[in-house]
Enzyme design. Structure first.
Site, PDB file in Angstrom:
ATOM      1  N   GLY A 107       3.805  -0.088  -1.755  1.00 42.87           N
ATOM      2  CA  GLY A 107       3.642  -0.458  -3.154  1.00 42.87           C
ATOM      3  C   GLY A 107       4.831  -0.036  -3.991  1.00 42.87           C
ATOM      4  O   GLY A 107       5.235  -0.745  -4.927  1.00 42.87           O
ATOM      5  N   HIS A 159       0.842  -1.194   0.000  1.00 45.54           N
ATOM      6  CA  HIS A 159       0.000   0.000   0.000  1.00 45.54           C
ATOM      7  C   HIS A 159       0.879   1.247   0.000  1.00 45.54           C
ATOM      8  O   HIS A 159       1.844   1.328   0.763  1.00 45.54           O
ATOM      9  CB  HIS A 159      -0.909   0.018   1.240  1.00 45.54           C
ATOM     10  CG  HIS A 159      -1.605   1.320   1.462  1.00 45.54           C
ATOM     11  ND1 HIS A 159      -1.413   2.099   2.593  1.00 45.54           N
ATOM     12  CD2 HIS A 159      -2.480   2.010   0.685  1.00 45.54           C
ATOM     13  CE1 HIS A 159      -2.146   3.199   2.504  1.00 45.54           C
ATOM     14  NE2 HIS A 159      -2.793   3.163   1.362  1.00 45.54           N
ATOM     15  N   SER A 160       0.566   2.193  -0.874  1.00 42.65           N
ATOM     16  CA  SER A 160       1.233   3.495  -0.884  1.00 42.65           C
ATOM     17  C   SER A 160       2.756   3.304  -1.018  1.00 42.65           C
ATOM     18  O   SER A 160       3.221   2.712  -1.976  1.00 42.65           O
ATOM     19  CB  SER A 160       0.848   4.270   0.380  1.00 42.65           C
ATOM     20  OG  SER A 160       1.201   5.619   0.292  1.00 42.65           O
ATOM     21  N   MET A 161       3.530   3.784  -0.047  1.00 40.42           N
ATOM     22  CA  MET A 161       4.978   3.621  -0.124  1.00 40.42           C
ATOM     23  C   MET A 161       5.381   2.151  -0.191  1.00 40.42           C
ATOM     24  O   MET A 161       6.342   1.779  -0.876  1.00 40.42           O
ATOM     25  CB  MET A 161       5.631   4.294   1.085  1.00 40.42           C
ATOM     26  CG  MET A 161       7.148   4.137   1.154  1.00 40.42           C
ATOM     27  SD  MET A 161       7.983   4.880  -0.257  1.00 40.42           S
ATOM     28  CE  MET A 161       7.627   6.603   0.065  1.00 40.42           C
TER      29      MET A 161
END
Length: 270
Positions: free
Chosen positions: A72, A68-70
């Site tokens: 990812g 998720h987010s960073m």
């Protein structure tokens, strides 16, 4: 494969030179491994509501990454550098890489280094002590996309109780702008090295709104186009940056079908 079966949960600790990396393990030891990487300043509690809705795994030869987010972005970079180790990549409100325009790249990197050096010269700072409810208010203000329930889930691992209240457990250095960036051209080059199947799940009020795909000059738009051109899957769901935590039922079917079709079915045929 039913998601109604109770999943075993245990703590994980990996020693490293500067301390230890902690996490959680969901599911049986013999299950197919999916490495889950949380976002910037979050913790592994970000997957607490989603994991129980996903299918149970099988025995494994390689592993998948869900970030998720960073997390990812770390997943994308790792999958490009070590493509033989990864057979599926799931990006939750993430494009897989952080791109910065070339003319700003050196400025961003220098600022991050200067902040880090300034911090290292300081004597150890005393962390601020909060009541639990004030800590809830602080995290909610810093992450307005989180529901109150999601805030409290993240605080299960994000707080340490001390005399007089609680302190946030994260390293203060994570607040600095020291995130490694690459140019848009380098992002596309790295993306082309990924051999695994990729699923990108974007919230329509998350990065999809911040970096609209309609602006074809944005690095994110070029990355999404390249995913589609390589027959990867890009899906937008109703939700914000933390939709996987706030509303896991909107994300779980997409992730479950992807893992079943791209990974588990292949394991059965192997």
């Amino acid at each position: 494969m039913s998601s109604t079966v109770e999943q075993a949960v245990s703590e994980l600790s990996v020693p490293v030179p500067w301390g230890e990396i902690r996490g959680k393990v969901w599911g049986p030891d013999h299950g197919y491994p999916v490495l889950c990487l949380h976002g910037w300043l979050d913790n592994c509690g970000t997957f607490k509501t989603l994991i129980p809705l996903l299918p149970k795994g099988l025995q494994w030869k390689k592993f998948s990454i869900m970030g998720h987010s960073m997390g990812g972005n770390v997943a994308g970079m790792f999958s490009a550098l070590y493509p033989e180790m990864v057979d599926a990549v799931i990006l939750l409100d993430s494009f897989g890489f952080i791109s910065t325009d070339s003319k700003n790249l050196s400025k961003v990197m220098r600022q991050g280094m200067d902040e880090m050096l300034h911090h290292e010269k300081k004597t150890e700072e005393k962390k601020r002590v909060y009541t639990y409810e004030k800590a809830v208010e602080r995290l909610s203000a810093a992450n307005p996309t989180l529901s109150e329930q999601s805030v409290r889930i993240l605080l299960e691992r994000g707080l340490v109780q001390v005399e007089g209240g609680f302190v946030f457990s994260r390293d203060l250095r994570l607040n600095f702008k020291n995130i490694p960036c690459i140019s848009p051209e380098q992002s596309l080059e790295m993306q082309s090295k990924i051999q695994a199947s990729v699923l990108v799940v974007l919230g329509d009020k998350g990065f999809a709104a911040t970096f609209p795909e309609s602006n074809q000059q944005l690095p994110s738009s070029k990355l999404l186009k390249a995913y589609r051109d390589r027959n990867h899957t890009v899906v937008t769901v109703s939700g914000d940056h933390h939709v996987h935590l706030n509303d896991p039922e909107a994300v779980a079917p997409l992730v479950s079908d992807f893992l079943r079709n791209k990974v588990l079915s292949q394991q059965l045929l192997a």
